[in-house]
Structure formats: structure tokens, C-alpha cells
Enzyme design. Sequence first.
Site, PDB file in Angstrom:
ATOM      1  N   PHE A  75       0.903  -1.110  -0.467  1.00 46.94           N
ATOM      2  CA  PHE A  75       0.336  -0.037   0.188  1.00 46.94           C
ATOM      3  C   PHE A  75       0.671   1.364  -0.551  1.00 46.94           C
ATOM      4  O   PHE A  75       0.536   2.417  -0.077  1.00 46.94           O
ATOM      5  CB  PHE A  75      -0.980  -0.011   0.862  1.00 46.94           C
ATOM      6  CG  PHE A  75      -2.537  -1.392   1.247  1.00 46.94           C
ATOM      7  CD1 PHE A  75      -3.167   0.003   0.761  1.00 46.94           C
ATOM      8  CD2 PHE A  75      -2.090  -2.662   1.235  1.00 46.94           C
ATOM      9  CE1 PHE A  75      -4.338  -0.937   0.031  1.00 46.94           C
ATOM     10  CE2 PHE A  75      -3.406  -2.638   1.245  1.00 46.94           C
ATOM     11  CZ  PHE A  75      -4.443  -2.409   0.645  1.00 46.94           C
ATOM     12  N   GLY A  76       2.099   1.397   0.078  1.00 44.65           N
ATOM     13  CA  GLY A  76       2.876   2.598   0.561  1.00 44.65           C
ATOM     14  C   GLY A  76       4.451   2.172   1.003  1.00 44.65           C
ATOM     15  O   GLY A  76       4.541   0.703   1.461  1.00 44.65           O
ATOM     16  N   ASP A 111      -6.258  -6.097  12.383  1.00 40.87           N
ATOM     17  CA  ASP A 111      -4.938  -7.204  11.864  1.00 40.87           C
ATOM     18  C   ASP A 111      -4.143  -6.978  13.166  1.00 40.87           C
ATOM     19  O   ASP A 111      -2.887  -6.284  12.953  1.00 40.87           O
ATOM     20  CB  ASP A 111      -4.184  -6.200  10.928  1.00 40.87           C
ATOM     21  CG  ASP A 111      -3.358  -6.951   9.893  1.00 40.87           C
ATOM     22  OD1 ASP A 111      -2.572  -8.048  10.127  1.00 40.87           O
ATOM     23  OD2 ASP A 111      -3.026  -5.478   9.306  1.00 40.87           O
TER      24      ASP A 111
END
EC number: 2.7.11.1
Length: 278
Positions: free
Chosen positions: A111-112, A222
Amino acid sequence: MGAVSCRQGQHTRVSAPQKGDNIQGHWVQGWKSLWCGMGTIRSGLEELWGLQRHQCLHQELLQPAPLLLEKPQSEWPVPQFISLFLPEFPVRPVREQQELKILGLVAKGSFGTVLKVLDCAQKAVFAVKVVPKVKVLQRDTLRQCKEEVSIQRQINHPFVHSLGDSWQGKQHLFIMCSYCSMDLYSLWSTVGWFPEDSIRLFAAELVLVLCYLHDLGIIHRDVKMENILLDERGHLKVTDFGLSRHLSQGARAYTICGTLQYMGEREAKVGREGDLRM
């Protein structure tokens, strides 16, 4: 957000560089578009490290240090590519972005990328998650990305990784948090085992965090050792709210999500009780 962690492992969501990699080599080249048109500031290791209390994972000289800055614009209209991310990601003046210098790479995920930066104004070190807007739109994760910031702004707990700021450039989103040099997985990998007293302390602090979040109607979804950072005193800092959700009283979430390597047969049963399974 992706885990702000220095762990050197390979999981689906985070892939950190191997120890000894040249952090001023191959990865910097891919980020030149972020600070094109700007110069660099050379600073010695002693000067940089004198402004912060954390021990860096990589013990190389970090120079030159590029500025965390997108190309300045004389006028910024508000096209849809910017307004889509408001108000969670406001547009920051160029002069404020010029106060951030990159010290190194913390982690890189799907995601980054998470960067270790020096805030020259505050003389403090932070972690900044950089997310390309194109990826957010391509993966249809706009709501998730905005909710991550919105949720973190609601949280004020000593065992939660605090959100410092968030803003946007023309092509990227930036999420700045406090910097922690160690996570629970890295510590466990190094020492091989935890004393029973340490396990009791970690468990107690984690339960306090989860109870606090659930009282606010927030589920993390998570929780894993890589997403549990450690501060300089060894206390927990739960991080990475990229998959978190805010639910109204009595509501449930049915999305199957998390890190693939940690999913079990009961993962489809996602709700507030799901956070209690590590």
C-alpha cells in the site's frame, strides 16, 4: 497504515530491506519524483542523531538527506483528484513540507512506503507513510484510507501509536506518526523467547488497548506482533489501523481481511472478538 516497523522479514503487507542494504542507493532513486526540483541538505551523523533519542536500525551515514517535498505549485486549484481526499488529507503549504528531511527507509509494503524523517522545526524524528493516490483509487480503498486517519484522530491512549499529522500532495498521501525503532516481532526474533513476566505485561497492555478501542466501537482486524511497536521504555504501541473499522453499537463486520500468514479457519467470523486472536 502499513506497519511502522523495522522488522526484516517477508510478509504479505510489509517487506523491509535486508540489514546492510544501502538505504541511500536503489530505493532513493524511485522516490525522486517526490522531491524533484529541490536541493539536498548534507548533514553528518552526529548532527542528525543529536536531535533524536532513538537508535537507528542502519548505522550508515545518511547523507545527502533529501527533502520530503513534492514539486511546488504557484496555485493549487481543487480538482477532484484533491477534493476526493479532503478533509482527512488537507493540502499543506510548501514551506511546512520543507521542514521534513528523509533519514531512511523503515518499511515498504503493497500500500505504500514508510520513511523515517526528521522534522527540522520540532527537532524530532517521525515515521511518515507515503501512499500513491493512484493505488488508492485503483484498489478502491479510498474509504478505508480516509477511515484509517479518521479513526486515529479519535484515539488518545498511551499504548496506541499516536497520529501526528496527515496531508496530501498532488500524487501522494502522507500520514505522519511518532517513530519507534523496534517492534515486538523483531525483538522476539532477536532474543528468541520472552520471560513470563514480560509476556504478562505485554498481554495486559494489549488487552487494555483492545478494550479501549472496542469501547469506542473500533475494531483493529490486523493485530499481530509486527503491528505492535515498542517505545524507548519497552511499552507497547499498537499501530497500523489500515484495516480498522468503526462500527455502531451491535453492528458487525463481515469482510475477510488481515495478513494472509496469520489467517485461520475462523477468520471469516470477523467482529470485535476477532481482535483477541493474535
